[in-house]
Design an enzyme around this catalytic site. Structure first.
Site, PDB file in Angstrom:
ATOM      1  N   LEU B   9       0.887  -1.402   0.104  1.00  0.00           N
ATOM      2  CA  LEU B   9      -0.025  -0.097   0.191  1.00  0.00           C
ATOM      3  C   LEU B   9       0.835   1.170  -0.050  1.00  0.00           C
ATOM      4  O   LEU B   9       0.755   2.358   0.621  1.00  0.00           O
ATOM      5  CB  LEU B   9      -0.808  -0.046   1.200  1.00  0.00           C
ATOM      6  CG  LEU B   9      -2.000   0.846   1.129  1.00  0.00           C
ATOM      7  CD1 LEU B   9      -3.016   0.814  -0.035  1.00  0.00           C
ATOM      8  CD2 LEU B   9      -2.864   0.765   2.558  1.00  0.00           C
ATOM      9  N   VAL B 130       6.549  -1.773 -17.140  1.00  0.00           N
ATOM     10  CA  VAL B 130       7.468  -0.831 -18.238  1.00  0.00           C
ATOM     11  C   VAL B 130       6.712   0.327 -18.569  1.00  0.00           C
ATOM     12  O   VAL B 130       5.617   0.284 -18.963  1.00  0.00           O
ATOM     13  CB  VAL B 130       7.616  -1.979 -19.320  1.00  0.00           C
ATOM     14  CG1 VAL B 130       8.435  -1.021 -20.425  1.00  0.00           C
ATOM     15  CG2 VAL B 130       8.408  -3.235 -19.047  1.00  0.00           C
ATOM     16  N   GLY B 185      11.551  14.088  -4.431  1.00  0.00           N
ATOM     17  CA  GLY B 185      10.738  12.671  -4.559  1.00  0.00           C
ATOM     18  C   GLY B 185      11.021  12.127  -5.946  1.00  0.00           C
ATOM     19  O   GLY B 185      10.521  11.065  -6.164  1.00  0.00           O
ATOM     20  N   ASP B 199      17.635  -0.187 -13.916  1.00  0.00           N
ATOM     21  CA  ASP B 199      16.244  -0.146 -13.937  1.00  0.00           C
ATOM     22  C   ASP B 199      15.727  -0.190 -15.423  1.00  0.00           C
ATOM     23  O   ASP B 199      15.054  -0.977 -15.868  1.00  0.00           O
ATOM     24  CB  ASP B 199      15.714   0.756 -13.341  1.00  0.00           C
ATOM     25  CG  ASP B 199      14.199   1.255 -13.400  1.00  0.00           C
ATOM     26  OD1 ASP B 199      13.473   0.396 -12.879  1.00  0.00           O
ATOM     27  OD2 ASP B 199      13.541   1.984 -14.295  1.00  0.00           O
ATOM     28  N   LYS B 203      13.662  -3.276 -17.695  1.00  0.00           N
ATOM     29  CA  LYS B 203      12.428  -3.045 -18.600  1.00  0.00           C
ATOM     30  C   LYS B 203      12.851  -3.324 -19.916  1.00  0.00           C
ATOM     31  O   LYS B 203      11.905  -3.763 -20.734  1.00  0.00           O
ATOM     32  CB  LYS B 203      12.072  -1.628 -18.440  1.00  0.00           C
ATOM     33  CG  LYS B 203      11.689  -1.129 -17.100  1.00  0.00           C
ATOM     34  CD  LYS B 203      11.615   0.293 -16.802  1.00  0.00           C
ATOM     35  CE  LYS B 203      10.662   0.881 -15.383  1.00  0.00           C
ATOM     36  NZ  LYS B 203      11.217   2.264 -15.181  1.00  0.00           N
ATOM     37  N   GLY B 300       4.435   7.464 -10.992  1.00  0.00           N
ATOM     38  CA  GLY B 300       3.379   8.223 -10.285  1.00  0.00           C
ATOM     39  C   GLY B 300       2.209   7.137 -10.028  1.00  0.00           C
ATOM     40  O   GLY B 300       1.864   6.427 -10.565  1.00  0.00           O
TER      41      GLY B 300
END
Lengths: 404, 404
Positions: B9, B130, B185, B199, B203, B300
């Site tokens: 969460l 991705v 952030g 990263d 992907k 996001g």
């Protein structure tokens, strides 16, 4: 075996047949059975065709497809509107699913045909009708479930984009590029529907209605084509480090929406400026997904055939997502309030006209031979009223919206 | 009612809960029943959370989700790999479908988990792993049926793209932007996985394996991150009317393929240059569809939550397209033959090094303080061999591929 009735064996129809043959192994593996073109309706059965079909596939009478109960999917890839509308209605009524690439037909009838498909529990799909090969209708249908879509815009006509790209890259005249495009098959002999913007308008109506979940009619869209752009305009706009694209856009505004197809000035380093030649692009914005942009071939045998077959596969797999994705919202058209900055050129330079434009000008680019101005942020309606009050004819001006 | 077990969460999990609540009406209408978050597994059950959940939804023991037969779909949105792998395997074995946004997990285990889902007749979907909110995995899965995919490339990491955009737009130093990105952030406190390219590599492995229909492993990809780029490099590359993006690409070459994640120099008016800040973009090419380009939010809460829910809706609607879309082709890695033009900067300017680079140079940009050259078209391997033979350390050079 899944049997198809194909209406039309022109460019797109040929693409469908070719890809189906080439990818039969992968398709059968996915679907679990073969997809077979059982009958093809053509106008001229004797015409020699450069495509491999089984014997006795070509028919000249639609009834042979309609009354063949083994045919469960009809693919319509003609450029005819009225006869195709009758055929599609009859097919849906018989419980056959229909896939079409015919944008004029979809624009004219898609609410009615979507409800009919819904009622009959079959599919009416039209991915290839907007943006050629670009997956756009399906992603949009998916996002309207999870988002309020507030804006959709796109370069939706490959012919216009081809002409504009070559005018800007090579400094050629409009008529020079058009003639060349016609020779190369990028433009029709009668190019009106493309260059005057009607084709873009039809596709925008489809995207806009899906996005806003209510009817955006063809008559609800402001329309200016690219056919009046001159080399003079190109030179002026190049000096602004910008280029022109024919962009259709439907956007929420206040309690209603704006809908427009307008030549649009975009900066050279913008996304839309990177969309050249016969390519298309669509952008939409949702309150959760944010901005999504899609780019691909706007037309062509194989890209469009590919898009048609994606719809066919979804039907074959039983992915019949709610046949009618259209909402029933009543929308308020706020076009008369549509505001922007504009580039305006008038093929005249009399003192009277120069003076009359002072009120709307922010910057005067030229007063020699042509008057060219950049307007302040102003209602398009006010500019059109000014043009009309000055008695300027339709072919004596060119207007383009400036997109920041 | 369709019941969900949610693992995690955090940002994405919260997005899923929020969108589900906001769009419950539209979702129920589409699916024909409600989708309900029945249980949420969290590490700390007492933590106060800014999200509205029904009472007794939070659990701390995975068994409560696994053994709840009413839960048919598990959504995994943690950043943990090992525990999540065990949970997902257990859920699939129990006949539950699984949706995940966890790219590191998908990269490490997706062949195994896809086969397991296939075997159990359930779904294992990972659209959000991705490109954040961009619909890319599903369109790619659709096109591999109708095309040979020959190339896939993308800007796949929002943090890198944010840092590069600000360095080029604002002339800031790498460390300055990174610190600022951490405060805002946009970057993790330990940014290694982003800025060193891991990263992006993960992907790319997912996209590449799907595209080529065979395994492209993490170890099969050439990797250079963006962490060594300096303001000096930015100034040189700006003079080329270009910018830098971290681009991953898998492409067919001869009888095999190349796979690479490299800082890449693209012209200011190119498509990739229009992808700025935390946005992502993916391009792939098929022999029928041609070139397709997709752009959207790379991360996001809401965009990623949206992508997770698109997978959930497909499962709820029974659109379980072949659980395992991975092919079993054996691929030949031709990375040692990968050729391009490159920009190379070495933080040194001794005469010996300048001389040693003569053979690979096409143009020398600087020999003061830093040596910077543009190479001729040459194997990357040759450049790396030269660097290593000169005893230049990993943090003393920056290399970028030049894309025409």
């Amino acid at each position: 075996m899944i049997n198809i009735g194909l209406l039309g064996l022109g460019v797109v129809g040929t693409g469908v047949v070719e890809i189906l043959e080439e990818r039969q192994r992968e398709i059968s593996l996915l679907v679990g059975e073969e997809i077979n073109i059982k009958k093809v309706l053509v106008k001229n059965v004797n015409k020699k065709r450069d495509v491999s079909l089984k014997q006795n596939t070509i028919v000249s009478n639609f009834e042979e497809i309609l009354n063949d109960d083994e045919i469960t999917i009809v693919i319509e890839v003609t450029s005819d509107i009225d006869k195709s509308y009758e055929y599609i209605k009859a097919a849906l009524n018989k419980g056959k699913s229909v896939v079409t690439a015919n944008k004029a037909l979809v624009s004219k009838y898609f609410e009615e045909l979507s409800s009919l498909a819904d009622e009959k529990g079959v599919s009416f799909l039209y991915e290839a009708s907007v943006g050629g090969g670009i997956p756009i209708i399906k992603p949009l249908k998916e996002e309207i479930i999870l988002n309020e879509i507030t804006d959709v815009q796109g370069i939706l006509n490959g012919t216009c984009n081809y002409i504009l790209t070559r005018m800007f890259n090579e400094g050629l005249d409009y008529s020079e590029v058009l003639t060349n495009a016609q020779e190369l098959g990028y433009a029709e002999m009668n190019p009106a529907a493309d260059v005057e913007g009607d084709d873009t308008l039809r596709k925008l109506r489809i995207l806009g209605s899906l996005s806003l979940q209510g009817k955006v009619g063809e008559e609800d869209i402001i329309l200016e084509g690219i056919n009046k752009i001159t080399s003079f305009d190109v030179r002026q706009i190049k000096l602004m480090q910008s280029t022109v694209k024919l962009i259709g856009e439907v956007m929420e505004l206040d309690d209603g929406y704006n809908a427009l197809v307008l030549p649009t000035i975009v900066k050279n380093n913008s996304y839309f400026a990177s969309v050249n030649m016969a390519y298309n692009a669509v952008i939409f914005k949702g309150d959760n997904i944010g901005e999504l942009k899609f780019y691909g071939s706007g037309a062509g045998k194989l890209p469009t055939g590919d898009a048609v077959l994606r719809d066919v596969l979804d039907i074959a797999l039983g992915y019949n997502r709610k046949a009618n994705p259209l909402g029933d919202k009543t929308l308020k058209n706020n076009n008369s309030e549509f505001k922007s900055k504009f580039y305006l050129r008038i093929s005249d330079s009399t003192e009277k006209i120069v003076k009359s434009l002072e009120d709307i000008s922010e910057k005067v680019l030229s007063t020699k031979e042509n008057i060219a101005i950049l307007t302040r942020e102003i209602e398009l309606k006010k500019i059109m009223d000014t043009i009309s009050s000055l008695g300027i004819e339709k072919d004596e001006y060119f207007i383009a919206r400036i997109l920041d």
